[in-house]
Design an enzyme around this catalytic site. Structure first.
Site, short mmCIF file in Angstrom:
data_model
loop_
_atom_site.label_atom_id
_atom_site.label_comp_id
_atom_site.label_asym_id
_atom_site.label_seq_id
_atom_site.Cartn_x
_atom_site.Cartn_y
_atom_site.Cartn_z
N PRO A 22 0.82 -1.21 0.00
CA PRO A 22 0.00 0.00 0.00
C PRO A 22 0.85 1.26 0.00
O PRO A 22 1.92 1.29 0.61
CB PRO A 22 -0.79 -0.09 1.29
N CYS A 23 0.35 2.26 -0.68
CA CYS A 23 1.18 3.45 -0.89
C CYS A 23 0.65 4.67 -0.16
O CYS A 23 1.25 5.73 -0.23
CB CYS A 23 1.26 3.74 -2.38
#
Ligand SMILES: C[S@@+](CC[C@H](N)C(=O)[O-])C[C@H]1O[C@@H](n2cnc3c(N)ncnc32)[C@H](O)[C@@H]1O
Length: 466
Positions: free
Chosen positions: A193-194
């Protein structure tokens, strides 16, 4: 008259469906279902396939532990068959036409049918709905499994890549033994996840999501693939650890300790046939020297017109009855008034009449896209007209789900399920499959070098690198 095909009635009842519900889910007239169940007629193969597809999907939902079908919150978005199934294999030249977007019939199933078989084995992590996975599958990789914490995304992944089993939900709970039991894994890929790294998120150094790359590292340490591919937002390159160092320095050292050389860099999806400017940061690691990055496809980029020009024109609140993903959000009259006269590429913030400008926000918001340029980066909030560059170039409304999926190079027969919010998040978070395909093909070329190295070691009587 032949006997009734009892499997329809039995299959329907076993899944708790009324005849009307099955008719709705398959798009087949209830009268015909009734005829088939009573043995008055026989379904043709396309009808059989449509019914089986619904049964399979419901089974996948049940297996994934999704909320019950009857819960109103759960909205089935798209169960359409999306074109005829592939008939036989199509010659290799068609693949490149397809990849370059020359082929107007853009089909997930056709891409899978075209993919070479018996390929390398790849493991998908943080899989989302499967944008990255689809590209690897189109390149001919056998997907040995995927790991994704969101049940809705797992369902979509399974529906589109049915040969790729769910290995687990939370990667942190995935046991080392389960990973070791996978056997040879040539490539591990995934996009942790960013949000912790991105500008749209809070970009906090202590965000626990920033540590999920270490789970990726753990899996790589156990699976020992020849190559790995990690994808993230561009800003990951400058993100710092709580101790003040660069995350990518920590990463480089950790993977080097496992024997991997890394190449890192930005790839823009529009250089790979995707009709969207979307920069993503890729880290490719290899145990056989400098992995490098794929180079783009020559030629002009594809545009928003290429992607959505053939779709039904819709105004705010309108829907295309033929496509459940092509419907426009209904926007309030005051927002429509602000944007109605704003030209392509401009924002309501630039409205000549100050009274019709939004009260606050950046010039990138309430902004129209340009039809003859690549789309701007599709985010998870593409349905919000107030978001960044989400307004259709001509109609006064935000992008539809179908339009966003097209901009991400998801073929129309890639199926999405879930709530509207979930589906928008899956699409906005995904790696465009066409970009993923280019990465997968690049990576494929790196793996045999490691295999050769393994053989060399064995010939010399040394220890294997695997
Ligand atoms: C950027 S998205 C990946 C998109 C994907 N690469 C694609 O192309 O469709 C990151 C995904 O990681 C999942 N995720 C977040 N935390 C996770 C965890 N602890 N274990 C497994 N998956 C996780 C999220 O639900 C999200 O779908």
């Amino acid at each position: 008259m032949k006997p009734a095909p009892d499997w329809i009635r039995q299959g329907r009842q076993a899944r708790g469906l009324s005849q009307a519900a099955l008719a709705r889910l398959t798009g087949l007239p209830q009268r015909r279902l009734s005829h088939w169940e009573r043995g008055l007629r026989l379904p043709d193969p396309a009808d059989v396939a449509a019914i089986r597809a619904v049964f399979d999907r419901l089974d996948a939902e049940t297996a994934a532990g999704l909320p019950g079908r009857r819960k109103a919150r759960w909205r089935l978005l798209h169960g359409g068959a999306g074109g005829a199934p592939p008939r036989g294999r199509i010659e290799a030249a068609a693949v490149d036409a397809f990849v370059r977007g020359i082929d107007p019939v853009f089909s997930h199933r056709r891409a899978l049918a075209l993919a070479p078989t018996g390929g390398l084995r790849a493991l998908s992590l943080f899989s989302g709905c499967g944008g990255l996975s689809a590209g690897f599958a189109w390149a001919g990789f056998d997907l040995v499994g995927h790991v994704e914490i969101e049940a809705a995304a797992r369902v979509v992944h399974q529906a589109n890549l049915p040969g790729c089993p769910v290995l687990g939900a939370d990667i942190g709970a995935l046991a080392d033994d389960a990973l070791a039991a996978l056997g040879t894994v040539d490539v591990v890929f995934g996009g942790p996840p960013c949000q912790g790294f991105s500008l749209t998120g809070k970009r906090r150094v202590e965000d626990p999501r920033n540590l999920l790359w270490r789970e990726f590292l753990r899996v790589v340490g156990i699976a020992r693939p020849a190559v790995f591919v990690m994808e993230n937002v561009r800003l990951m390159a400058s993100m710092r650890t709580p101790a003040g160092g660069l995350v990518i320095d920590e990463m480089t050292a950790a993977f080097a300790a496992l024997g991997y050389r890394l190449t890192m860099g930005n790839l823009n999806a529009m250089d790979f046939g995707v009709p969207q400017s979307r920069q993503r940061w890729f880290v490719i690691g290899s145990r056989a020297g400098e992995p490098g990055l794929p180079t783009g496809i020559p030629g002009p980029p594809r545009t928003l017109r290429d992607a959505i020009g053939d779709l039904a024109p819709l105004d705010s609140g309108e829907a295309d009855a033929r496509d459940p993903l092509h419907f426009a959000v209904r926007h309030p009259p005051h927002v429509i008034a602000m944007l109605r006269d704003v030209p392509e590429g401009a924002s309501a913030h630039q409205h000549p009449d100050p009274a019709l400008r939004p009260r606050s926000g950046y010039n990138t918001t309430y902004k129209r896209l340009v039809l003859d340029a690549p789309a701007s980066t599709v985010s998870t909030s593409f349905g919000m007209i107030s978001g960044s560059r989400n307004v259709h170039p001509r109609a006064t409304r935000s992008l539809t789900i179908r339009e966003a999926a097209r901009c991400q190079s998801f073929p129309d027969d890639f199926r999405f399920f879930g709530t509207l919010g979930q589906v928008r998040a899956m699409i906005g978070n995904a790696v465009p499959p066409l970009l993923a395909l280019a990465v997968a093909r690049h990576v494929e070329g790196l793996v045999p070098r490691v295999r050769l190295e393994r053989t060399t070691y064995r010939l010399q009587g040394g220890c294997s690198t695997s």
